[in-house]
Design a protein around this motif. Structure first.
Motif, PDB file in Angstrom:
ATOM      1  N   VAL A 126     -49.183   2.563 -43.330  1.00  0.00           N
ATOM      2  CA  VAL A 126     -49.391   2.952 -44.727  1.00  0.00           C
ATOM      3  C   VAL A 126     -48.025   3.287 -45.314  1.00  0.00           C
ATOM      4  CG1 VAL A 126     -50.493   4.592 -46.290  1.00  0.00           C
ATOM      5  CG2 VAL A 126     -51.683   3.850 -44.216  1.00  0.00           C
ATOM      6  N   PRO A 127     -47.581   2.581 -46.347  1.00  0.00           N
ATOM      7  CA  PRO A 127     -46.234   2.809 -46.897  1.00  0.00           C
ATOM      8  C   PRO A 127     -46.052   4.256 -47.370  1.00  0.00           C
ATOM      9  CG  PRO A 127     -47.174   0.771 -47.767  1.00  0.00           C
ATOM     10  CD  PRO A 127     -48.279   1.476 -47.044  1.00  0.00           C
ATOM     11  N   GLY A 128     -44.836   4.756 -47.199  1.00  0.00           N
ATOM     12  CA  GLY A 128     -44.503   6.074 -47.731  1.00  0.00           C
ATOM     13  C   GLY A 128     -44.426   7.177 -46.707  1.00  0.00           C
ATOM     14  N   MET A 129     -44.644   6.880 -45.419  1.00  0.00           N
ATOM     15  CA  MET A 129     -44.546   7.942 -44.422  1.00  0.00           C
ATOM     16  C   MET A 129     -43.090   8.359 -44.250  1.00  0.00           C
ATOM     17  SD  MET A 129     -45.755   8.161 -40.445  1.00  0.00           S
ATOM     18  CE  MET A 129     -44.193   7.493 -39.851  1.00  0.00           C
ATOM     19  N   GLU A 130     -42.836   9.666 -44.342  1.00  0.00           N
ATOM     20  CA  GLU A 130     -41.463  10.148 -44.219  1.00  0.00           C
ATOM     21  C   GLU A 130     -41.293  11.125 -43.064  1.00  0.00           C
ATOM     22  OE1 GLU A 130     -40.550  12.073 -47.895  1.00  0.00           O
ATOM     23  OE2 GLU A 130     -41.782  13.840 -47.475  1.00  0.00           O
ATOM     24  N   TYR A 131     -42.390  11.507 -42.401  1.00  0.00           N
ATOM     25  CA  TYR A 131     -42.267  12.448 -41.294  1.00  0.00           C
ATOM     26  C   TYR A 131     -43.439  12.262 -40.337  1.00  0.00           C
ATOM     27  CZ  TYR A 131     -40.897  16.697 -38.894  1.00  0.00           C
ATOM     28  OH  TYR A 131     -40.441  17.578 -37.956  1.00  0.00           O
ATOM     29  N   HIS A 135     -52.175  16.955 -30.961  1.00  0.00           N
ATOM     30  CA  HIS A 135     -52.107  17.021 -32.422  1.00  0.00           C
ATOM     31  C   HIS A 135     -50.771  16.477 -32.905  1.00  0.00           C
ATOM     32  CE1 HIS A 135     -55.659  19.608 -32.363  1.00  0.00           C
ATOM     33  NE2 HIS A 135     -55.043  20.320 -31.431  1.00  0.00           N
ATOM     34  N   ALA A 136     -50.779  15.875 -34.075  1.00  0.00           N
ATOM     35  CA  ALA A 136     -49.538  15.387 -34.684  1.00  0.00           C
ATOM     36  C   ALA A 136     -49.556  15.697 -36.168  1.00  0.00           C
ATOM     37  CB  ALA A 136     -49.381  13.881 -34.459  1.00  0.00           C
ATOM     38  N   LEU A 137     -48.384  15.984 -36.721  1.00  0.00           N
ATOM     39  CA  LEU A 137     -48.245  16.277 -38.134  1.00  0.00           C
ATOM     40  C   LEU A 137     -47.607  15.078 -38.833  1.00  0.00           C
ATOM     41  CD1 LEU A 137     -48.807  18.734 -40.012  1.00  0.00           C
ATOM     42  CD2 LEU A 137     -46.377  19.246 -39.861  1.00  0.00           C
ATOM     43  N   ILE A 138     -48.247  14.607 -39.884  1.00  0.00           N
ATOM     44  CA  ILE A 138     -47.776  13.450 -40.642  1.00  0.00           C
ATOM     45  C   ILE A 138     -47.519  13.890 -42.078  1.00  0.00           C
ATOM     46  CG2 ILE A 138     -48.245  11.067 -41.322  1.00  0.00           C
ATOM     47  CD1 ILE A 138     -48.274  11.420 -38.323  1.00  0.00           C
ATOM     48  N   ARG A 139     -46.416  13.425 -42.659  1.00  0.00           N
ATOM     49  CA  ARG A 139     -46.146  13.742 -44.058  1.00  0.00           C
ATOM     50  C   ARG A 139     -45.752  12.463 -44.788  1.00  0.00           C
ATOM     51  NH1 ARG A 139     -43.634  18.874 -46.791  1.00  0.00           N
ATOM     52  NH2 ARG A 139     -43.125  18.097 -48.846  1.00  0.00           N
ATOM     53  N   TYR A 140     -46.337  12.254 -45.966  1.00  0.00           N
ATOM     54  CA  TYR A 140     -46.031  11.101 -46.801  1.00  0.00           C
ATOM     55  C   TYR A 140     -45.241  11.533 -48.031  1.00  0.00           C
ATOM     56  CZ  TYR A 140     -49.131   8.144 -44.047  1.00  0.00           C
ATOM     57  OH  TYR A 140     -49.698   7.418 -43.030  1.00  0.00           O
ATOM     58  N   SER A 141     -44.531  10.583 -48.614  1.00  0.00           N
ATOM     59  CA  SER A 141     -43.706  10.885 -49.781  1.00  0.00           C
ATOM     60  C   SER A 141     -44.525  11.012 -51.060  1.00  0.00           C
ATOM     61  CB  SER A 141     -42.641   9.794 -49.963  1.00  0.00           C
ATOM     62  OG  SER A 141     -43.256   8.532 -50.150  1.00  0.00           O
ATOM     63  N   ASN A 142     -45.766  10.554 -51.017  1.00  0.00           N
ATOM     64  CA  ASN A 142     -46.596  10.629 -52.216  1.00  0.00           C
ATOM     65  C   ASN A 142     -48.039  10.905 -51.828  1.00  0.00           C
ATOM     66  OD1 ASN A 142     -48.157   7.829 -52.242  1.00  0.00           O
ATOM     67  ND2 ASN A 142     -46.059   7.440 -51.553  1.00  0.00           N
ATOM     68  N   LEU A 143     -48.774  11.455 -52.777  1.00  0.00           N
ATOM     69  CA  LEU A 143     -50.153  11.861 -52.535  1.00  0.00           C
ATOM     70  C   LEU A 143     -51.058  10.662 -52.276  1.00  0.00           C
ATOM     71  CD1 LEU A 143     -52.081  14.290 -52.478  1.00  0.00           C
ATOM     72  CD2 LEU A 143     -52.463  13.932 -54.923  1.00  0.00           C
ATOM     73  N   THR A 178     -53.407  16.897 -50.146  1.00  0.00           N
ATOM     74  CA  THR A 178     -51.989  17.178 -49.976  1.00  0.00           C
ATOM     75  C   THR A 178     -51.302  15.951 -49.392  1.00  0.00           C
ATOM     76  OG1 THR A 178     -52.087  17.969 -47.682  1.00  0.00           O
ATOM     77  CG2 THR A 178     -52.600  19.576 -49.418  1.00  0.00           C
ATOM     78  N   ARG A 179     -49.979  16.038 -49.254  1.00  0.00           N
ATOM     79  CA  ARG A 179     -49.214  14.927 -48.678  1.00  0.00           C
ATOM     80  C   ARG A 179     -49.083  15.058 -47.160  1.00  0.00           C
ATOM     81  NH1 ARG A 179     -43.937  14.580 -50.172  1.00  0.00           N
ATOM     82  NH2 ARG A 179     -43.791  16.749 -50.839  1.00  0.00           N
ATOM     83  N   CYS A 180     -49.613  16.151 -46.579  1.00  0.00           N
ATOM     84  CA  CYS A 180     -49.502  16.380 -45.139  1.00  0.00           C
ATOM     85  C   CYS A 180     -50.847  16.176 -44.457  1.00  0.00           C
ATOM     86  CB  CYS A 180     -49.003  17.794 -44.858  1.00  0.00           C
ATOM     87  SG  CYS A 180     -47.227  17.991 -45.100  1.00  0.00           S
ATOM     88  N   LEU A 181     -50.828  15.536 -43.286  1.00  0.00           N
ATOM     89  CA  LEU A 181     -52.038  15.284 -42.518  1.00  0.00           C
ATOM     90  C   LEU A 181     -51.857  15.839 -41.100  1.00  0.00           C
ATOM     91  CD1 LEU A 181     -52.630  11.528 -43.464  1.00  0.00           C
ATOM     92  CD2 LEU A 181     -53.714  13.531 -44.509  1.00  0.00           C
TER      93      LEU A 181
END
Length: 466
Positions: free
Chosen positions: A258-263, A277-285, A235-238
């Motif tokens: 890492v390019p593409g992190m949006e959140y 804990h931290a939630l990371i979301r990227y714009s692409n897989l 997924t795009r979320c870590l």
């Protein structure tokens, strides 16, 4: 439940919402003293002290009703933890739950800082932020978008750092925005509302306060479905787990390599403390897969191994074509990971010297250069006792830090405890280390450095014989 001396109905007590405080006080504090203490924050409509029905004595619980929500929130922020009378304990102040509520707890701060607004579809996140920043410091803004077209739905969220700021915004913004307090976030609403996370510009602009509160749903990691990447669930979320007390800015800067992190959001409890804990979301897989493979198990700071796992991002990948495309992208990225440069090389892009250098020691004190250790058989002239929070630093890191003041003989950590001893061959060197390092943070660990008690003298009495 408290008994009110007037005939007010429940609706009036909760009008406007979140305008009534629940306070735990000393039993000796009177209604008049409470009114005097809280009246500086606004128009008080009522003060009620809960009393025992039999003895008529105070139970140490009271309610204070304000005319406006913003007044109640400000009073809560300013009065929580204050001592009203000498010799009494600090009071605890919360926003009281609605009298019609079925919940068994009072309202938490995280539920009072996020507002939901209706906005023109032409609004950008920057427009939204500029519109509402006059009411207080904004943690982030998000515009809800159509997942398919990427177009704005004309709806958005604004999160402030303090409940009083959100309340002022609701009370004073243009009525066309129809601002209301947002519902508490759940996993379901999180996946429905967001097509992307908070803008990167919002975070870089607010990097000054590492203790700012919660932007993504404040839940334990168990509320997010951890995906098993070995079975092809990418997924795009870590979800990032850390034992060291990292700040949001440190995690943001690390994963933004890492390019593409949006959140990016560090999760905190109701008291503002990190949950680890931290939630990371990227714009692409591809970026998410690359970050997972590169940073899972990565030591940052040295001695603290990060755990990185995929979590459900709410997207439907049940179709065979979508799943094949996902696995194809993941396979390409996995190949790039294993056949590309090492992690240490990847972690050094230009423009991130503070984090990308990944120096062995991350600290808020200017350390002198390294010095050689004293010979192991040197006589100890002074010992330092060190308490670590939240956990001890590795011995080699401690040696690296404490040897810089000279004449360090050895480092000893007490097994199973968060304490250790630093043995010096010169008293002045030990004193300099204590003065420089007491209360300082090294690699996310705070240290209390004190003089150790002198070692117990060995008994020189002749052993008793029987």
């Amino acid at each position: 439940m408290e008994e009110y001396p007037t005939k007010q109905v429940a609706e009036n007590l909760d009008d406007p919402p979140n305008s009534r405080l629940f306070a735990v006080t000393s039993r000796s504090i009177t209604e008049d003293e409470l009114r005097d203490s809280f009246s500086v924050f606004g128009d008080i409509q009522g003060v009620w002290v809960v009393k025992d029905k039999q003895t008529k004595e105070s139970k140490g619980i009271c309610y204070v009703k304000f005319a406006r929500s913003s007044q109640a929130c400000l009073a809560m922020e300013e009065m929580h933890g204050k001592v009203l009378m000498e010799g009494t304990k600090p009071i605890k102040v919360f926003i009281a739950q609605s009298r019609s509520s079925t919940r068994h707890r009072d309202v938490e701060d995280e539920e009072l800082t996020r507002i939901f607004v209706m906005i023109p579809k032409t609004f950008s996140e920057e427009d939204l932020k500029n519109t509402f920043k006059e009411y207080g410091d904004i943690e982030y803004c998000v515009i809800i978008k159509n997942k398919t077209t990427g177009e704005s739905k004309g709806l958005g969220y604004v999160r402030y750092y303090k409940p009083s700021q959100a309340a002022v915004a609701i009370e004073n913004c243009d009525k066309s925005y129809r601002a209301i307090l947002a519902e508490p976030r759940t996993k379901a609403t999180a996946s429905e509302d967001y097509s992307g996370g908070a803008s990167r510009g919002d975070y870089m602009g607010n990097a000054g306060d590492s203790m700012n509160q919660y932007a993504y749903p404040m839940a334990d990691p168990g509320n997010y479905q951890v995906m098993d990447y070995r079975s092809g669930d990418f997924t795009r979320c870590l979800m990032v787990s850390t034992r060291a007390a990292l700040t949001q800015e440190q995690i943001f800067a690390l994963f933004d390599l890492v390019p593409g992190m949006e959140y990016c959001e560090l999760q905190r409890d109701a008291y503002g403390m990190s949950k680890g804990h931290a939630l990371i979301r990227y714009s692409n897989l591809g970026s998410a897969v690359y970050a997972k493979e590169k940073l899972n198990g990565f030591e940052y700071p040295p001695g603290n191994r990060l755990a990185v796992n995929f979590v459900d991002d709410g997207e439907d990948r049940s179709s065979p074509v979508g799943r094949m495309a996902m696995q194809f992208v993941a396979a390409q990225m996995m190949s790039a990971v294993w056949n590309g440069p090492s992690t240490s090389q990847v972690m050094k892009p230009p423009g991130f010297s503070a984090v990308s250098q990944m120096s062995r020691i991350q600290t808020d004190v200017n350390l002198p250069p390294l010095k050689k250790l004293a010979p192991p058989d040197s006589k100890s002239k002074e010992r330092l006792f060190v308490v670590f929070s939240p956990s001890p630093l590795p011995p080699d890191v401690l040696e690296d830090v404490f040897c810089r003041f000279g004449s360090l003989i050895e480092v000893h950590l007490v097994p199973g405890r968060k304490v250790g001893y630093m043995k010096y061959a010169d008293k002045q060197c030990a004193d300099e280390a204590m003065a420089a390092l007491h209360g300082r943070v090294v690699n996310g660990v705070k240290m209390k450095v004190m003089l150790a008690d002198p070692p117990r003298e060995e008994s020189h009495k002749r052993p008793r014989t029987y």
